[in-house]
Design a protein around this motif. Structure first.
Motif, PDB file in Angstrom:
ATOM      1  N   THR A   1       0.833  -1.197   0.000  1.00 56.58           N
ATOM      2  CA  THR A   1       0.000   0.000   0.000  1.00 56.58           C
ATOM      3  C   THR A   1       0.870   1.250   0.000  1.00 56.58           C
ATOM      4  O   THR A   1       0.613   2.203  -0.755  1.00 56.58           O
ATOM      5  CB  THR A   1      -0.931   0.003   1.231  1.00 56.58           C
ATOM      6  OG1 THR A   1      -1.727  -1.179   1.210  1.00 56.58           O
ATOM      7  CG2 THR A   1      -1.823   1.221   1.245  1.00 56.58           C
ATOM      8  N   ASN A   2       1.914   1.251   0.849  1.00 54.54           N
ATOM      9  CA  ASN A   2       2.827   2.402   0.888  1.00 54.54           C
ATOM     10  C   ASN A   2       3.529   2.600  -0.445  1.00 54.54           C
ATOM     11  O   ASN A   2       3.679   3.733  -0.916  1.00 54.54           O
ATOM     12  CB  ASN A   2       3.869   2.232   2.002  1.00 54.54           C
ATOM     13  CG  ASN A   2       3.270   2.402   3.380  1.00 54.54           C
ATOM     14  OD1 ASN A   2       2.202   2.979   3.536  1.00 54.54           O
ATOM     15  ND2 ASN A   2       3.957   1.893   4.378  1.00 54.54           N
ATOM     16  N   VAL A   3       3.965   1.517  -1.063  1.00 53.51           N
ATOM     17  CA  VAL A   3       4.640   1.608  -2.360  1.00 53.51           C
ATOM     18  C   VAL A   3       3.682   2.173  -3.408  1.00 53.51           C
ATOM     19  O   VAL A   3       4.071   3.026  -4.218  1.00 53.51           O
ATOM     20  CB  VAL A   3       5.194   0.228  -2.786  1.00 53.51           C
ATOM     21  CG1 VAL A   3       5.614   0.232  -4.247  1.00 53.51           C
ATOM     22  CG2 VAL A   3       6.356  -0.181  -1.903  1.00 53.51           C
ATOM     23  N   THR A   4       2.445   1.734  -3.374  1.00 52.48           N
ATOM     24  CA  THR A   4       1.456   2.240  -4.321  1.00 52.48           C
ATOM     25  C   THR A   4       1.238   3.739  -4.120  1.00 52.48           C
ATOM     26  O   THR A   4       1.198   4.506  -5.095  1.00 52.48           O
ATOM     27  CB  THR A   4       0.118   1.484  -4.156  1.00 52.48           C
ATOM     28  OG1 THR A   4       0.347   0.091  -4.369  1.00 52.48           O
ATOM     29  CG2 THR A   4      -0.919   1.987  -5.132  1.00 52.48           C
ATOM     30  N   ASN A   5       1.108   4.155  -2.865  1.00 49.25           N
ATOM     31  CA  ASN A   5       0.919   5.583  -2.581  1.00 49.25           C
ATOM     32  C   ASN A   5       2.118   6.408  -3.031  1.00 49.25           C
ATOM     33  O   ASN A   5       1.967   7.473  -3.642  1.00 49.25           O
ATOM     34  CB  ASN A   5       0.664   5.800  -1.085  1.00 49.25           C
ATOM     35  CG  ASN A   5      -0.670   5.251  -0.643  1.00 49.25           C
ATOM     36  OD1 ASN A   5      -1.580   5.048  -1.449  1.00 49.25           O
ATOM     37  ND2 ASN A   5      -0.797   4.981   0.636  1.00 49.25           N
ATOM     38  N   ILE A   6       3.318   5.922  -2.733  1.00 50.79           N
ATOM     39  CA  ILE A   6       4.529   6.647  -3.133  1.00 50.79           C
ATOM     40  C   ILE A   6       4.646   6.688  -4.654  1.00 50.79           C
ATOM     41  O   ILE A   6       5.017   7.724  -5.224  1.00 50.79           O
ATOM     42  CB  ILE A   6       5.773   5.998  -2.488  1.00 50.79           C
ATOM     43  CG1 ILE A   6       5.749   6.250  -0.978  1.00 50.79           C
ATOM     44  CG2 ILE A   6       7.059   6.532  -3.105  1.00 50.79           C
ATOM     45  CD1 ILE A   6       6.781   5.455  -0.209  1.00 50.79           C
ATOM     46  N   THR A   7       4.308   5.601  -5.321  1.00 56.85           N
ATOM     47  CA  THR A   7       4.343   5.563  -6.783  1.00 56.85           C
ATOM     48  C   THR A   7       3.380   6.586  -7.368  1.00 56.85           C
ATOM     49  O   THR A   7       3.714   7.295  -8.329  1.00 56.85           O
ATOM     50  CB  THR A   7       4.001   4.148  -7.292  1.00 56.85           C
ATOM     51  OG1 THR A   7       4.941   3.221  -6.744  1.00 56.85           O
ATOM     52  CG2 THR A   7       4.048   4.083  -8.806  1.00 56.85           C
ATOM     53  N   ASN A   8       2.194   6.686  -6.788  1.00 50.24           N
ATOM     54  CA  ASN A   8       1.226   7.681  -7.252  1.00 50.24           C
ATOM     55  C   ASN A   8       1.753   9.097  -7.049  1.00 50.24           C
ATOM     56  O   ASN A   8       1.586   9.961  -7.925  1.00 50.24           O
ATOM     57  CB  ASN A   8      -0.114   7.504  -6.535  1.00 50.24           C
ATOM     58  CG  ASN A   8      -0.843   6.251  -6.967  1.00 50.24           C
ATOM     59  OD1 ASN A   8      -0.598   5.718  -8.046  1.00 50.24           O
ATOM     60  ND2 ASN A   8      -1.719   5.753  -6.126  1.00 50.24           N
ATOM     61  N   GLU A   9       2.394   9.342  -5.913  1.00 52.76           N
ATOM     62  CA  GLU A   9       2.978  10.665  -5.665  1.00 52.76           C
ATOM     63  C   GLU A   9       4.076  10.966  -6.677  1.00 52.76           C
ATOM     64  O   GLU A   9       4.176  12.091  -7.177  1.00 52.76           O
ATOM     65  CB  GLU A   9       3.540  10.737  -4.243  1.00 52.76           C
ATOM     66  CG  GLU A   9       2.474  10.795  -3.164  1.00 52.76           C
ATOM     67  CD  GLU A   9       3.066  10.801  -1.757  1.00 52.76           C
ATOM     68  OE1 GLU A   9       4.251  11.152  -1.600  1.00 52.76           O
ATOM     69  OE2 GLU A   9       2.322  10.455  -0.827  1.00 52.76           O
ATOM     70  N   ILE A  10       4.895   9.981  -6.979  1.00 51.78           N
ATOM     71  CA  ILE A  10       5.972  10.163  -7.966  1.00 51.78           C
ATOM     72  C   ILE A  10       5.375  10.501  -9.326  1.00 51.78           C
ATOM     73  O   ILE A  10       5.877  11.383 -10.034  1.00 51.78           O
ATOM     74  CB  ILE A  10       6.868   8.907  -8.033  1.00 51.78           C
ATOM     75  CG1 ILE A  10       7.707   8.804  -6.772  1.00 51.78           C
ATOM     76  CG2 ILE A  10       7.769   8.930  -9.271  1.00 51.78           C
ATOM     77  CD1 ILE A  10       8.480   7.506  -6.629  1.00 51.78           C
ATOM     78  N   HIS A  11       4.306   9.817  -9.701  1.00 50.88           N
ATOM     79  CA  HIS A  11       3.656  10.112 -10.995  1.00 50.88           C
ATOM     80  C   HIS A  11       3.118  11.543 -11.014  1.00 50.88           C
ATOM     81  O   HIS A  11       3.216  12.237 -12.038  1.00 50.88           O
ATOM     82  CB  HIS A  11       2.539   9.106 -11.288  1.00 50.88           C
ATOM     83  CG  HIS A  11       3.021   7.746 -11.653  1.00 50.88           C
ATOM     84  ND1 HIS A  11       3.967   7.502 -12.621  1.00 50.88           N
ATOM     85  CD2 HIS A  11       2.689   6.525 -11.151  1.00 50.88           C
ATOM     86  CE1 HIS A  11       4.192   6.211 -12.722  1.00 50.88           C
ATOM     87  NE2 HIS A  11       3.429   5.587 -11.821  1.00 50.88           N
ATOM     88  N   GLN A  12       2.542  11.990  -9.890  1.00 53.21           N
ATOM     89  CA  GLN A  12       2.045  13.362  -9.820  1.00 53.21           C
ATOM     90  C   GLN A  12       3.195  14.364  -9.956  1.00 53.21           C
ATOM     91  O   GLN A  12       3.075  15.371 -10.662  1.00 53.21           O
ATOM     92  CB  GLN A  12       1.297  13.597  -8.498  1.00 53.21           C
ATOM     93  CG  GLN A  12      -0.030  12.886  -8.400  1.00 53.21           C
ATOM     94  CD  GLN A  12      -1.005  13.353  -9.462  1.00 53.21           C
ATOM     95  OE1 GLN A  12      -1.028  14.502  -9.854  1.00 53.21           O
ATOM     96  NE2 GLN A  12      -1.804  12.419  -9.963  1.00 53.21           N
ATOM     97  N   ILE A  13       4.303  14.080  -9.280  1.00 50.30           N
ATOM     98  CA  ILE A  13       5.472  14.958  -9.373  1.00 50.30           C
ATOM     99  C   ILE A  13       6.015  14.970 -10.805  1.00 50.30           C
ATOM    100  O   ILE A  13       6.374  16.035 -11.334  1.00 50.30           O
ATOM    101  CB  ILE A  13       6.563  14.517  -8.359  1.00 50.30           C
ATOM    102  CG1 ILE A  13       6.070  14.803  -6.939  1.00 50.30           C
ATOM    103  CG2 ILE A  13       7.884  15.218  -8.637  1.00 50.30           C
ATOM    104  CD1 ILE A  13       6.943  14.188  -5.850  1.00 50.30           C
ATOM    105  N   ASP A  14       6.067  13.796 -11.435  1.00 46.88           N
ATOM    106  CA  ASP A  14       6.526  13.719 -12.830  1.00 46.88           C
ATOM    107  C   ASP A  14       5.619  14.546 -13.742  1.00 46.88           C
ATOM    108  O   ASP A  14       6.113  15.240 -14.649  1.00 46.88           O
ATOM    109  CB  ASP A  14       6.559  12.262 -13.308  1.00 46.88           C
ATOM    110  CG  ASP A  14       7.735  11.481 -12.767  1.00 46.88           C
ATOM    111  OD1 ASP A  14       8.687  12.117 -12.259  1.00 46.88           O
ATOM    112  OD2 ASP A  14       7.710  10.237 -12.851  1.00 46.88           O
TER     113      ASP A  14
END
Length: 121
Positions: A68-81
């Motif tokens: 779940t944490n990895v998914t959340n962090i991945t989503n944040e990274i996509h938003q930053i990208d």
């Protein structure tokens, strides 16, 4: 004499049978003891299996939490990208717009921009 010989044969046979019965009794007790030992070993193994199941369940919960944490962090990274891409696009647009200005227009732009910050003499 034959009666005596037959009597001795019967006695020998009875002794042999008694010996086999005694041997069988001792052997059977040993087998029963081994069964008890196997039961104790099986119970010990079952306890270990139960403990392993509990540990596996706890590990599974931790793995789910990490996923779940990895998914959340991945989503944040996509938003930053996405934000970086938008900023790059805007910067490229402004850079290309500046390239279209003539020298006179650039001089006018910078003169107006920086003369406002300078106090009059």
């Amino acid at each position: 004499m034959q009666d005596v010989t037959q009597g001795r044969v019967q006695q020998i046979l009875l002794i042999i049978i008694a010996g086999l019965v005694g041997w069988n009794i001792f052997t059977t007790n040993t087998i029963r003891t081994d069964v008890k030992g196997y039961k104790a070993t099986i119970e010990l193994l079952q306890t270990k299996v139960d403990s392993a199941k509990i540990v596996n369940k706890a590990i599974g919960i931790k793995i789910d939490s990490i996923k779940t944490n990895v998914t959340n962090i991945t989503n944040e990274i996509h938003q930053i990208d996405k934000s970086i891409t938008i900023i790059k696009k805007q910067t490229d647009e402004k850079t290309s717009t500046v390239d279209k200005f003539s020298n006179a227009e650039l001089e006018f732009f910078f003169t107006n921009r920086y003369n406002k910050d300078i106090a009059p003499k």
